[in-house]
Write a protein that holds these residues in place. Structure first.
Motif, PDB file in Angstrom:
ATOM      1  N   UNK A  77      -8.663  10.826   7.398  1.00 59.07           N
ATOM      2  CA  UNK A  77      -8.934  10.498   8.796  1.00 59.07           C
ATOM      3  C   UNK A  77      -8.345   9.182   9.247  1.00 59.07           C
ATOM      4  N   UNK A  78      -7.249   8.763   8.615  1.00 56.96           N
ATOM      5  CA  UNK A  78      -6.649   7.475   8.964  1.00 56.96           C
ATOM      6  C   UNK A  78      -6.156   7.449  10.407  1.00 56.96           C
ATOM      7  N   UNK A  79      -6.175   6.258  10.983  1.00 60.68           N
ATOM      8  CA  UNK A  79      -5.706   6.051  12.350  1.00 60.68           C
ATOM      9  C   UNK A  79      -4.186   5.978  12.343  1.00 60.68           C
ATOM     10  N   UNK A  80      -3.544   6.956  12.927  1.00 57.92           N
ATOM     11  CA  UNK A  80      -2.082   7.051  12.872  1.00 57.92           C
ATOM     12  C   UNK A  80      -1.429   5.827  13.499  1.00 57.92           C
ATOM     13  N   UNK A  81      -1.917   5.414  14.651  1.00 53.30           N
ATOM     14  CA  UNK A  81      -1.300   4.280  15.339  1.00 53.30           C
ATOM     15  C   UNK A  81      -1.484   2.985  14.546  1.00 53.30           C
ATOM     16  N   UNK A  82      -2.681   2.727  14.073  1.00 50.48           N
ATOM     17  CA  UNK A  82      -2.947   1.484  13.349  1.00 50.48           C
ATOM     18  C   UNK A  82      -2.267   1.445  11.987  1.00 50.48           C
ATOM     19  N   UNK A  83      -1.945   2.606  11.447  1.00 55.48           N
ATOM     20  CA  UNK A  83      -1.367   2.642  10.100  1.00 55.48           C
ATOM     21  C   UNK A  83       0.148   2.603  10.096  1.00 55.48           C
ATOM     22  N   UNK A  84       0.763   2.416  11.252  1.00 54.14           N
ATOM     23  CA  UNK A  84       2.221   2.407  11.347  1.00 54.14           C
ATOM     24  C   UNK A  84       2.760   1.004  11.090  1.00 54.14           C
ATOM     25  N   UNK A  85       3.635   0.876  10.111  1.00 55.36           N
ATOM     26  CA  UNK A  85       4.243  -0.416   9.795  1.00 55.36           C
ATOM     27  C   UNK A  85       5.225  -0.814  10.904  1.00 55.36           C
ATOM     28  N   UNK A  86       5.451  -2.120  11.152  1.00 58.38           N
ATOM     29  CA  UNK A  86       4.844  -3.260  10.449  1.00 58.38           C
ATOM     30  C   UNK A  86       3.424  -3.543  10.920  1.00 58.38           C
ATOM     31  N   UNK A  87       2.615  -4.062   9.989  1.00 52.82           N
ATOM     32  CA  UNK A  87       1.223  -4.399  10.251  1.00 52.82           C
ATOM     33  C   UNK A  87       1.004  -5.848   9.853  1.00 52.82           C
ATOM     34  N   UNK A 117      -8.440  -4.605   9.214  1.00 53.40           N
ATOM     35  CA  UNK A 117      -8.673  -3.241   9.672  1.00 53.40           C
ATOM     36  C   UNK A 117      -7.377  -2.433   9.670  1.00 53.40           C
ATOM     37  N   UNK A 118      -6.289  -3.040  10.095  1.00 53.11           N
ATOM     38  CA  UNK A 118      -5.011  -2.345  10.115  1.00 53.11           C
ATOM     39  C   UNK A 118      -4.502  -2.078   8.711  1.00 53.11           C
ATOM     40  N   UNK A 119      -4.651  -3.069   7.815  1.00 53.10           N
ATOM     41  CA  UNK A 119      -4.228  -2.886   6.424  1.00 53.10           C
ATOM     42  C   UNK A 119      -5.029  -1.758   5.780  1.00 53.10           C
ATOM     43  N   UNK A 167       0.845  -1.190   0.000  1.00 52.25           N
ATOM     44  CA  UNK A 167       0.000   0.000   0.000  1.00 52.25           C
ATOM     45  C   UNK A 167       0.886   1.248   0.000  1.00 52.25           C
ATOM     46  N   UNK A 168       1.987   1.165   0.736  1.00 52.41           N
ATOM     47  CA  UNK A 168       2.893   2.306   0.814  1.00 52.41           C
ATOM     48  C   UNK A 168       3.781   2.415  -0.413  1.00 52.41           C
ATOM     49  N   UNK A 169       4.313   1.283  -0.879  1.00 49.02           N
ATOM     50  CA  UNK A 169       5.266   1.348  -1.992  1.00 49.02           C
ATOM     51  C   UNK A 169       4.589   1.616  -3.332  1.00 49.02           C
ATOM     52  N   UNK A 196      -6.230   0.850   7.280  1.00 53.73           N
ATOM     53  CA  UNK A 196      -5.718   2.125   7.764  1.00 53.73           C
ATOM     54  C   UNK A 196      -4.400   2.491   7.077  1.00 53.73           C
ATOM     55  N   UNK A 197      -3.569   1.493   6.779  1.00 58.22           N
ATOM     56  CA  UNK A 197      -2.342   1.765   6.024  1.00 58.22           C
ATOM     57  C   UNK A 197      -2.689   2.284   4.630  1.00 58.22           C
ATOM     58  N   UNK A 198      -3.701   1.670   4.004  1.00 61.66           N
ATOM     59  CA  UNK A 198      -4.151   2.126   2.684  1.00 61.66           C
ATOM     60  C   UNK A 198      -4.611   3.587   2.749  1.00 61.66           C
ATOM     61  N   UNK A 199      -5.397   3.917   3.758  1.00 64.73           N
ATOM     62  CA  UNK A 199      -5.882   5.299   3.894  1.00 64.73           C
ATOM     63  C   UNK A 199      -4.711   6.259   4.100  1.00 64.73           C
ATOM     64  N   UNK A 200      -3.753   5.828   4.916  1.00 63.76           N
ATOM     65  CA  UNK A 200      -2.574   6.670   5.138  1.00 63.76           C
ATOM     66  C   UNK A 200      -1.810   6.869   3.835  1.00 63.76           C
TER      67      UNK A 200
END
Length: 227
Positions: A118-128, A134-136, A85-87, A138-142
């Motif tokens: 409005x992504x969840x900063x804590x849940x979107x922090x790698x590694x996930x 749900x965590x993935x 999602x990030x790369x 939030x990474x997508x939203x981030x």
């Protein structure tokens, strides 16, 4: 006009390729899998085979020389893990912007998503854990939010399209836009038409908007956007 589309084999991208080709434009789709080239040809586009996760901006810029507009329609995909999602969704969009600037392409349209800021900063922090949907998410939203923020910082003519839930229904040609809108659906065909119209008519420049199906013709809606 020459338009280069990153993520050229995606559903929206192929609809966009056909729309632009039918309008007499030269269309190039960036794909990673050479087996997808035939599908792009059917859609009226030329295939450019390269990997946004391994190419650098200088090299990509050489492929963008002479283009009038670029579109970022790529994504890691529903089954990809958090890291991609990030790369792809974030870094790929930024890479395309860097390359576009180097190549002198001043029109950039990115397909984002509704409510990503409005992504969840804590849940979107790698590694996930990739099994934690749900965590993935939030990474997508981030990833989308940070990509959009980067694009908004650029001096070129950008447009950020944030559609609601995507469907494969036939397009209606009628939409509702806003800085934010109520949750709703929109056919992929209408998202493709939004991107094509923004490029061909030169509208919605330096704007970011959410969009769902509605009652305003696409051309009229984009001409009025001030968000």
């Amino acid at each position: 006009m020459t338009v280069i589309i990153a993520g050229g084999h995606g559903k929206i991208a192929q609809l966009l390729e056909r729309r632009l080709a039918d309008a007499g434009q030269e269309v190039v789709g960036i794909i990673r899998n050479p087996d997808h080239a035939a599908d792009l040809e059917k859609a009226g586009a030329k295939a450019l085979v390269l990997d946004l996760e391994s190419i650098d901006a200088e090299t990509l810029a050489k492929h963008l020389q002479g283009a009038d507009a670029v579109v970022f329609a790529a994504g890691g995909g529903a089954k990809s893990g958090a890291e991609r999602k990030m790369t792809v969704d974030r870094d790929g969009a930024i890479l395309l912007a860097d390359a576009a600037e180097k190549a002198g392409v001043d029109r950039y349209v990115i397909i984002s998503a509704m409510s990503v800021d409005g992504f969840d900063v804590e849940k979107s922090t790698l590694p996930v854990d990739d099994n934690d949907d749900a965590a993935v998410w939030e990474v997508y939203r981030r990833a989308k939010s940070e990509a959009d923020a980067d694009i908004r910082s650029r001096d070129f003519d950008w447009t950020i399209v944030r559609p609601g839930a995507l469907t494969d229904d036939a397009g209606t040609g009628q939409i509702t836009t806003g800085a934010t809108v109520d949750r709703g659906e929109i056919p992929r065909a209408d998202v493709a038409e939004i991107v094509a119209t923004a490029i061909l008519e030169g509208t919605a420049v330096r704007t970011q908007f959410e969009v769902i199906s509605g009652e305003t013709p696409i051309s009229d809606a984009l001409a009025e956007i001030k968000y």
